[in-house]
Design an enzyme around this catalytic site. Structure first.
Site, PDB file in Angstrom:
ATOM      1  N   LYS A   1      40.438  24.743  48.927  1.00  0.00           N
ATOM      2  CA  LYS A   1      39.290  24.526  48.026  1.00  0.00           C
ATOM      3  C   LYS A   1      39.575  25.255  46.720  1.00  0.00           C
ATOM      4  O   LYS A   1      39.523  26.470  46.660  1.00  0.00           O
ATOM      5  CB  LYS A   1      38.041  25.111  48.695  1.00  0.00           C
ATOM      6  CG  LYS A   1      36.729  24.434  48.371  1.00  0.00           C
ATOM      7  CD  LYS A   1      36.236  24.530  46.949  1.00  0.00           C
ATOM      8  CE  LYS A   1      35.674  25.876  46.565  1.00  0.00           C
ATOM      9  NZ  LYS A   1      35.411  25.978  45.110  1.00  0.00           N
TER      10      LYS A   1
ATOM     11  N   GLY B   1      40.139  35.741  44.935  1.00  0.00           N
ATOM     12  CA  GLY B   1      39.004  35.666  44.026  1.00  0.00           C
ATOM     13  C   GLY B   1      38.375  37.030  43.855  1.00  0.00           C
ATOM     14  O   GLY B   1      39.049  38.058  43.983  1.00  0.00           O
ATOM     15  N   SER B   2      37.083  37.041  43.607  1.00  0.00           N
ATOM     16  CA  SER B   2      36.397  38.302  43.258  1.00  0.00           C
ATOM     17  C   SER B   2      36.035  39.106  44.507  1.00  0.00           C
ATOM     18  O   SER B   2      35.825  38.530  45.582  1.00  0.00           O
ATOM     19  CB  SER B   2      35.130  37.965  42.487  1.00  0.00           C
ATOM     20  OG  SER B   2      34.278  37.186  43.309  1.00  0.00           O
TER      21      SER B   2
ATOM     22  N   GLY C   1      34.656  37.736  48.039  1.00  0.00           N
ATOM     23  CA  GLY C   1      35.550  38.138  49.142  1.00  0.00           C
ATOM     24  C   GLY C   1      34.776  38.826  50.257  1.00  0.00           C
ATOM     25  O   GLY C   1      35.025  38.604  51.440  1.00  0.00           O
TER      26      GLY C   1
ATOM     27  N   GLU D   1      42.908  38.458  48.701  1.00  0.00           N
ATOM     28  CA  GLU D   1      43.559  38.948  47.475  1.00  0.00           C
ATOM     29  C   GLU D   1      42.488  38.979  46.400  1.00  0.00           C
ATOM     30  O   GLU D   1      42.054  37.946  45.927  1.00  0.00           O
ATOM     31  CB  GLU D   1      44.694  38.027  47.065  1.00  0.00           C
ATOM     32  CG  GLU D   1      45.843  38.033  48.067  1.00  0.00           C
ATOM     33  CD  GLU D   1      46.970  37.116  47.645  1.00  0.00           C
ATOM     34  OE1 GLU D   1      47.063  36.757  46.458  1.00  0.00           O
ATOM     35  OE2 GLU D   1      47.764  36.754  48.520  1.00  0.00           O
TER      36      GLU D   1
ATOM     37  N   CYS E   1      44.396  38.705  37.721  1.00  0.00           N
ATOM     38  CA  CYS E   1      43.969  39.801  38.605  1.00  0.00           C
ATOM     39  C   CYS E   1      44.831  41.034  38.379  1.00  0.00           C
ATOM     40  O   CYS E   1      44.365  42.155  38.475  1.00  0.00           O
ATOM     41  CB  CYS E   1      44.056  39.352  40.049  1.00  0.00           C
ATOM     42  SG  CYS E   1      45.671  38.719  40.478  1.00  0.00           S
TER      43      CYS E   1
ATOM     44  N   GLU F   1      36.552  45.223  36.468  1.00  0.00           N
ATOM     45  CA  GLU F   1      37.425  44.192  35.916  1.00  0.00           C
ATOM     46  C   GLU F   1      36.691  43.436  34.799  1.00  0.00           C
ATOM     47  O   GLU F   1      35.577  42.978  35.005  1.00  0.00           O
ATOM     48  CB  GLU F   1      37.754  43.240  37.066  1.00  0.00           C
ATOM     49  CG  GLU F   1      38.923  42.369  36.847  1.00  0.00           C
ATOM     50  CD  GLU F   1      39.227  41.559  38.107  1.00  0.00           C
ATOM     51  OE1 GLU F   1      38.306  41.212  38.858  1.00  0.00           O
ATOM     52  OE2 GLU F   1      40.412  41.261  38.311  1.00  0.00           O
TER      53      GLU F   1
HETATM   54  P1  NAD Z   1      35.196  33.861  42.554  1.00  0.00           P
HETATM   55  O1  NAD Z   1      35.232  34.850  43.646  1.00  0.00           O
HETATM   56  O2  NAD Z   1      33.923  33.645  41.829  1.00  0.00           O
HETATM   57  O3  NAD Z   1      35.610  32.424  43.104  1.00  0.00           O
HETATM   58  C1  NAD Z   1      36.810  32.221  43.804  1.00  0.00           C
HETATM   59  C2  NAD Z   1      36.661  31.022  44.693  1.00  0.00           C
HETATM   60  O4  NAD Z   1      35.645  31.264  45.659  1.00  0.00           O
HETATM   61  C3  NAD Z   1      36.262  29.735  43.976  1.00  0.00           C
HETATM   62  O5  NAD Z   1      36.983  28.662  44.539  1.00  0.00           O
HETATM   63  C4  NAD Z   1      34.790  29.607  44.301  1.00  0.00           C
HETATM   64  O6  NAD Z   1      34.340  28.273  44.293  1.00  0.00           O
HETATM   65  C5  NAD Z   1      34.755  30.166  45.704  1.00  0.00           C
HETATM   66  N1  NAD Z   1      33.454  30.643  46.139  1.00  0.00           N
HETATM   67  C6  NAD Z   1      32.454  31.168  45.374  1.00  0.00           C
HETATM   68  N2  NAD Z   1      31.390  31.470  46.145  1.00  0.00           N
HETATM   69  C7  NAD Z   1      31.706  31.143  47.417  1.00  0.00           C
HETATM   70  C8  NAD Z   1      31.032  31.230  48.662  1.00  0.00           C
HETATM   71  N3  NAD Z   1      29.798  31.709  48.757  1.00  0.00           N
HETATM   72  N4  NAD Z   1      31.683  30.819  49.773  1.00  0.00           N
HETATM   73  C9  NAD Z   1      32.939  30.342  49.691  1.00  0.00           C
HETATM   74  N5  NAD Z   1      33.626  30.226  48.545  1.00  0.00           N
HETATM   75  C10 NAD Z   1      33.030  30.627  47.416  1.00  0.00           C
HETATM   76  O7  NAD Z   1      36.378  34.269  41.609  1.00  0.00           O
HETATM   77  P2  NAD Z   1      36.809  33.589  40.250  1.00  0.00           P
HETATM   78  O8  NAD Z   1      35.793  33.946  39.240  1.00  0.00           O
HETATM   79  O9  NAD Z   1      37.155  32.149  40.454  1.00  0.00           O
HETATM   80  O10 NAD Z   1      38.185  34.343  39.970  1.00  0.00           O
HETATM   81  C11 NAD Z   1      38.231  35.583  39.389  1.00  0.00           C
HETATM   82  C12 NAD Z   1      38.505  36.641  40.406  1.00  0.00           C
HETATM   83  O11 NAD Z   1      39.649  36.331  41.185  1.00  0.00           O
HETATM   84  C13 NAD Z   1      38.832  37.959  39.757  1.00  0.00           C
HETATM   85  O12 NAD Z   1      38.171  39.017  40.402  1.00  0.00           O
HETATM   86  C14 NAD Z   1      40.335  38.080  39.949  1.00  0.00           C
HETATM   87  O13 NAD Z   1      40.830  39.368  39.886  1.00  0.00           O
HETATM   88  C15 NAD Z   1      40.523  37.439  41.258  1.00  0.00           C
HETATM   89  N6  NAD Z   1      41.930  37.020  41.442  1.00  0.00           N
HETATM   90  C16 NAD Z   1      42.722  37.698  42.308  1.00  0.00           C
HETATM   91  C17 NAD Z   1      44.038  37.329  42.484  1.00  0.00           C
HETATM   92  C18 NAD Z   1      44.942  38.063  43.426  1.00  0.00           C
HETATM   93  O14 NAD Z   1      45.952  37.513  43.809  1.00  0.00           O
HETATM   94  N7  NAD Z   1      44.641  39.278  43.827  1.00  0.00           N
HETATM   95  C19 NAD Z   1      44.554  36.251  41.770  1.00  0.00           C
HETATM   96  C20 NAD Z   1      43.727  35.580  40.888  1.00  0.00           C
HETATM   97  C21 NAD Z   1      42.394  35.978  40.734  1.00  0.00           C
END
Ligand code: NAD
Length: 473
Positions: free
Chosen positions: A167, A220-221, A225, A242, A276, A376
């Site tokens: 997704k 993601g965030s 997470g 991650e 990230c 961040e």
């Molecule tokens: P986010 O957590 O808002 O979203 C990430 C994903 O989660 C998206 O696909 C989103 O649709 C999904 N999502 C959101 N709510 C959800 C829920 N309730 N249930 C299931 N899935 C859900 O993050 P973002 O804003 O897309 O990305 C930015 C964040 O990602 C930053 O914190 C960044 O540091 C992190 N990031 C980490 C890495 C790494 O490898 N460590 C790499 C890239 C980004």
């Protein structure tokens, strides 16, 4: 409309893919929900159980290599698509495509070299281990590097023999969708890599809750997470997270500044700071602090901004919300006493007015513990402070709840290696900064940056489970 694995979204259930440099609608994508996720997971299960060719390591190696070649053959259209969908400069999008191909090539190499162990128990037993796939892996990724991160997760999962339901983020899904199409055209059997587009609370949450998912990966965030880890815990599904970072660049007085300054700037502005592993904090020894700030200011003020397709050094932020967040955090830092050295405002003029452009920003004398130091930003904003003693530098480097990447800059290599052990981060660079490193290097966080490791051989371990078989002879 872009064709996806979801052939028939419910009527009207679509959402737009937006160009962040212009606000223009690039395409419409199916707004998947529990029905589409359920269909994809069932199809993944069928492929995992019935696709016997996928149990052959050599077949997996051949197909993953074919996917790598197909990505390379379509490099330019893929890079343009990534550039338009995420707003990142074209050169950076081209690098993303190269890295995506490299993931498939690298894990193709692993597919027929995933060994177990033979454990000596004496002459009356034969004991050995197998590394087996989990089954159907659910993968949820962010918008900042859609093609790279989907390749980073899907390629090792497939190399081990899993099926994947992925997704992508609603802000940027187009290249993940295209990747699944490319993979099928390159010979990946149906059902082994399916991309379901949609919103996090709908498609994402349905994927996390689906009882047919055997392993979850989330990039993601930390906030999302945590939600996903709780859902995984309720079903006792293994998960790898991650998350974000607030990575420090630590500069000792003997730093080679000619080497360091361009690398620090690149690690800040890559993908407009929406990385990230961005090097978002600067910790410089008091003897060189003023000089470092002056050199950074000069360099940051010369950065060329523009829409990604014009291949500038710095593109727009992904969305209005992301711009407001980064700008708001910068303003609050200044109100709390940080000194604005450069940037800090919305960039305007020429072709910048329609996009979400933030000037590259340097904030000095930031108070450790303040929001700008610990949270961040996900924008091109560098928070700087100085230190006197080595111990102080390490405690500043470790003074956030994150721990993804760090860099130490010094000509004294014994100091560098000694201090690298004291840094709480999943990757430590010495006199360089790889923003997550290469395909081959284990990547993941300490502390609130997550748990589990991706990339390198570690990803093969992440996407497999161990079975021990013991026979009496
Ligand atoms: P986010 O957590 O808002 O979203 C990430 C994903 O989660 C998206 O696909 C989103 O649709 C999904 N999502 C959101 N709510 C959800 C829920 N309730 N249930 C299931 N899935 C859900 O993050 P973002 O804003 O897309 O990305 C930015 C964040 O990602 C930053 O914190 C960044 O540091 C992190 N990031 C980490 C890495 C790494 O490898 N460590 C790499 C890239 C980004």
């Amino acid at each position: 409309m872009i064709e996806t694995e979801i052939k028939e979204p419910e009527a009207g259930r679509v959402f737009p893919a937006l160009d962040p440099a212009t606000g223009e609608v690039l395409d419409w994508l199916p707004r998947g929900g529990s029905a589409e996720i359920d269909r994809a997971v069932r199809e993944g299960r069928r492929a995992f159980e019935e696709e016997r060719s996928w149990r052959q390591p050599a077949t997996r190696a051949r197909v993953l290599n074919a996917i790598a070649r197909a990505i390379e053959e379509q490099a330019e259209p893929l890079a343009v698509l990534e550039c338009r969908d995420t707003g990142k400069p074209l050169t950076q999008a081209r690098t993303d495509v190269t890295v995506a191909a490299r993931y498939f090539q690298y894990y193709a190499g692993w597919a027929d070299k995933i060994y177990g162990q033979q454990i000596p128990l004496g002459e009356r037993f034969l004991d050995y281990t197998l590394r087996e796939p989990w089954g159907v892996c659910g993968q949820i990724i962010p918008w900042n590097y859609p093609l790279q991160v989907s390749s980073r997760l899907a390629a090792p999962a497939l190399a081990v023999g899993n099926a994947v339901v992925l997704k992508p983020a609603e802000e940027a899904s187009l290249t993940a969708v295209r990747l699944a199409e490319i993979a099928r055209a390159a010979g990946l059997p149906d059902g082994l890599l399916q991309v379901v587009t949609g919103y996090g609370e709908e498609a994402g949450s349905a994927l996390v809750e689906h009882p047919g998912i055997d392993h979850l990966s989330f990039v993601g965030s930390p906030a999302v997470g945590t939600l996903i880890a709780l859902a995984a815990a309720r079903r006792l599904v293994p998960i790898s997270l991650e998350l974000g970072g607030k990575s420090p660049q630590v500069l000792f007085p003997d730093t080679d500044l000619d080497l360091a300054i361009p690398v620090i700037v690149r690690a800040l502005i890559q993908n407009a700071g929406q990385t990230c592993s961005a090097g978002a904090r600067l910790i410089a020894h008091a003897d060189i602090y003023g000089q470092v700030l002056a050199r950074l200011k000069e360099r940051l003020e010369a950065i060329r901004l523009g829409p990604g397709l014009e291949d500038p050094e710095l593109g727009p932020l992904i969305s209005a919300a992301q711009f407001e967040r980064a700008h708001g955090m910068t303003q609050r830092a200044i109100a709390e006493g940080a000194r604005l050295v450069s940037g800090g405002a919305r960039a305007s003029g020429h072709n910048l007015d329609a996009g979400y452009f933030l000037q590259p920003t340097l904030l000095a004398d930031v108070v450790p513990g303040s929001e700008i130091w610990t949270e961040e930003v996900f924008g091109p904003v560098l928070a700087a402070t100085s230190f006197q003693e080595e111990d102080e530098a390490i405690s500043l480097a470790n003074s956030t709840t994150y721990g993804l990447v760090a860099a130490l800059w010094t000509r004294d290599l014994s100091r560098a290696h000694r201090l690298a052990r004291r840094i709480r981060a999943g990757q430590v660079f010495i006199n360089t900064y790889g923003a997550g490193g290469g395909v081959e290097l284990p990547f993941g966080g300490y502390n609130r940056s997550g748990y589990g490791r991706g990339k390198g051989q570690e990803a093969i371990l992440t996407f497999s489970q161990v079975k021990n078989i013991c026979a009496a002879l």
